[in-house]
Design an enzyme around this catalytic site. Sequence first.
Site, short mmCIF file in Angstrom:
data_model
loop_
_atom_site.label_atom_id
_atom_site.label_comp_id
_atom_site.label_asym_id
_atom_site.label_seq_id
_atom_site.Cartn_x
_atom_site.Cartn_y
_atom_site.Cartn_z
N GLY A 6 -1.99 -0.96 35.71
CA GLY A 6 -3.20 -0.97 34.79
C GLY A 6 -3.76 -1.98 33.65
O GLY A 6 -4.70 -2.36 33.67
N ASP A 7 -2.09 -2.53 33.63
CA ASP A 7 -2.41 -3.65 32.00
C ASP A 7 -0.90 -4.27 32.21
O ASP A 7 -0.62 -4.40 31.96
CB ASP A 7 -3.20 -2.50 30.58
CG ASP A 7 -2.73 -4.15 29.85
OD1 ASP A 7 -3.17 -5.04 30.83
OD2 ASP A 7 -2.26 -3.53 28.99
N LEU A 8 -0.44 -4.41 34.02
CA LEU A 8 1.02 -5.02 34.10
C LEU A 8 0.44 -6.60 34.04
O LEU A 8 0.93 -6.81 34.96
CB LEU A 8 1.46 -4.04 34.93
CG LEU A 8 2.89 -4.65 35.69
CD1 LEU A 8 3.82 -3.97 34.67
CD2 LEU A 8 3.29 -3.48 36.87
#
Length: 183
Positions: free
Chosen positions: A114-116
Amino acid sequence: AFIATTYKRLSTANLSSMQKLFAQKLSELHSKESPNGKFGFSVMTTCGSTEQDNTWEDTWAEFYKVRRLRHILEKCLQNNPGDDELRRLVEFVIDKVVDHLMKDIEVKPVLVHGDLWSGNWSVDSDANEPIVYDPSSCYGHNEYELSILTMFGSPGRAFFQEYHKHHPRQEPYFEQRQGMIYY
């Protein structure tokens, strides 16, 4: 409050072999399907300090439009209430662009970090394998993850060649989805 974690010695991830291993591990994560067949997550998460509304939706397009784009638009407008141009542009993307770019592809809800981005993955020097941290997880579209990953310090060609062996690019509009709407 406090948090205790295991100390990890981290190193850079520039080696082609490490990029391939990272692609394999991420492909594995993206094979974990939603337990209820929907897009979302059972709890709210955060991306930085921004709360992520993960209320379940039946389709990726609806989840992305309502739980990501519209949600962040409202947050932005709280700080800049007179920004009519921002509202107009985001509403255009929500009303016209997302559905157009999502047509003719099948999207399964899979587990995503999700926030890679490059600041949220590295190599565990002791285990000599990729490690990810600071997630903002949900069950979403795997391409969402790839678009975030390419924004800041994208992995190299070896990563994408290996990743797409496991999760082939979906056409039409793969490049447009990557570069235009996902983050």
